[in-house]
Design a protein around this motif. Sequence first.
Motif, PDB file in Angstrom:
ATOM      1  N   CYS A 116       0.860  -1.212   0.079  1.00  0.00           N
ATOM      2  CA  CYS A 116       0.001   0.111   0.030  1.00  0.00           C
ATOM      3  C   CYS A 116       0.904   1.261  -0.113  1.00  0.00           C
ATOM      4  N   PHE A 117       2.111   1.222   0.687  1.00  0.00           N
ATOM      5  CA  PHE A 117       3.060   2.393   0.592  1.00  0.00           C
ATOM      6  C   PHE A 117       2.936   2.914  -0.766  1.00  0.00           C
ATOM      7  N   PRO A 118       2.894   4.678  -0.826  1.00  0.00           N
ATOM      8  CA  PRO A 118       3.116   5.343   0.492  1.00  0.00           C
ATOM      9  C   PRO A 118       1.586   5.630   1.145  1.00  0.00           C
ATOM     10  N   LEU A 119       0.720   4.935   0.509  1.00  0.00           N
ATOM     11  CA  LEU A 119      -0.765   5.420   1.050  1.00  0.00           C
ATOM     12  C   LEU A 119      -1.052   4.959   2.634  1.00  0.00           C
ATOM     13  N   PRO A 120      -1.868   5.673   3.518  1.00  0.00           N
ATOM     14  CA  PRO A 120      -2.014   5.228   4.954  1.00  0.00           C
ATOM     15  C   PRO A 120      -2.753   3.976   4.689  1.00  0.00           C
ATOM     16  N   VAL A 121      -2.839   3.223   5.894  1.00  0.00           N
ATOM     17  CA  VAL A 121      -3.559   1.983   6.271  1.00  0.00           C
ATOM     18  C   VAL A 121      -4.196   1.998   7.572  1.00  0.00           C
ATOM     19  N   THR A 122      -5.412   1.635   7.671  1.00  0.00           N
ATOM     20  CA  THR A 122      -6.241   1.640   8.659  1.00  0.00           C
ATOM     21  C   THR A 122      -6.147   0.300   9.213  1.00  0.00           C
ATOM     22  N   PHE A 123      -5.827  -0.234  10.498  1.00  0.00           N
ATOM     23  CA  PHE A 123      -6.346  -1.453  10.978  1.00  0.00           C
ATOM     24  C   PHE A 123      -7.721  -1.651  11.369  1.00  0.00           C
ATOM     25  N   HIS A 124      -8.464  -2.597  10.882  1.00  0.00           N
ATOM     26  CA  HIS A 124      -9.886  -2.437  10.923  1.00  0.00           C
ATOM     27  C   HIS A 124     -10.281  -3.355  12.113  1.00  0.00           C
ATOM     28  N   ARG A 125     -11.460  -3.532  12.263  1.00  0.00           N
ATOM     29  CA  ARG A 125     -12.317  -4.133  13.483  1.00  0.00           C
ATOM     30  C   ARG A 125     -11.918  -5.724  13.885  1.00  0.00           C
ATOM     31  N   ALA A 126     -10.852  -6.201  12.905  1.00  0.00           N
ATOM     32  CA  ALA A 126     -10.036  -7.357  13.294  1.00  0.00           C
ATOM     33  C   ALA A 126      -9.548  -6.937  14.832  1.00  0.00           C
ATOM     34  N   PHE A 127      -9.331  -5.755  14.974  1.00  0.00           N
ATOM     35  CA  PHE A 127      -8.505  -5.387  16.400  1.00  0.00           C
ATOM     36  C   PHE A 127      -9.319  -5.697  17.545  1.00  0.00           C
ATOM     37  N   ASP A 128     -10.764  -5.961  17.319  1.00  0.00           N
ATOM     38  CA  ASP A 128     -11.885  -6.212  18.327  1.00  0.00           C
ATOM     39  C   ASP A 128     -11.794  -7.720  18.689  1.00  0.00           C
ATOM     40  N   PHE A 129     -11.090  -8.617  17.948  1.00  0.00           N
ATOM     41  CA  PHE A 129     -10.730 -10.122  18.182  1.00  0.00           C
ATOM     42  C   PHE A 129      -9.450 -10.210  18.721  1.00  0.00           C
ATOM     43  N   CYS A 130      -8.662  -9.080  19.161  1.00  0.00           N
ATOM     44  CA  CYS A 130      -7.405  -9.173  19.574  1.00  0.00           C
ATOM     45  C   CYS A 130      -7.676  -9.736  21.014  1.00  0.00           C
ATOM     46  N   ARG A 131      -6.822 -10.646  21.519  1.00  0.00           N
ATOM     47  CA  ARG A 131      -7.012 -11.007  23.006  1.00  0.00           C
ATOM     48  C   ARG A 131      -6.418 -10.043  24.175  1.00  0.00           C
TER      49      ARG A 131
END
Length: 245
Positions: A116-131
């Motif tokens: 994706c570089f140099p474009l910005p990347v968002t970490f999506h709601r997979a984060f809500d499954f992090c322990r």
Amino acid sequence: MTKLLEVCVDSLESALAAFGGGADRIELCSSLSEGGLTPTPGLLMQVQQANTKKIPVYCMLRCRISNFVYTQEEIEIMVEDAKILKQRGADGFVFGALQENGDVDMKKCREIIKACFPLPVTFHRAFDFCRRPTIEIEVVIDLGFKRVLTSGKQKNAQLGVKLLKQLLDQVDNRIIIVAGGGINKENLKFIVENTEAEEYHGSFRKLKTEAKNEETDIMLGDKEGPLYVADEQLISEIVHMLKND
């Protein structure tokens, strides 16, 4: 600081409603009914042609439904998708990958960020499954993600305000926390007051009446399910609430 609204859309019609309602950013997907998948290049091109205000359009990178644990072959699919969507005018991307134990998959995330570089990347709601969210947010920052979209590990952001506030305090200005998940006119004020987040996310959709053939009374579309589109009026009201908070 001015609060921003990102609207998640999966059609040109919804994108036009988001533009008209005053959205600050678009998350472009396909199949929102499945949680959002990678959009087609054709959809992105049409959306950008209609994007007269040059609002940032971020594209989802998610090649299938279900979990966020990806094989190397699936990562390669999304790397190629990112390259194509970059060429077609994407302003940024939205992605997340986890290991089976619930930790962020650093290796696979690095591959996508590189593509994706140099474009910005968002970490999506997979984060809500992090322990371990307070630990994994540091990993997300170190990887180079610019934002993380989260409901605070709850089914909606209203229920997740405690963790959202904790994460916002922890990260300070090192990454942008985007509050998302079940946000509406009724709970927005509560979420804003209890998190003080700067960015908010939602799809703000309404049911679209299906066309019928009056002579035969047959639905002229997919009989499998209803069609939802973004509601320009609702988006406008949400934007007004955020800007006048």
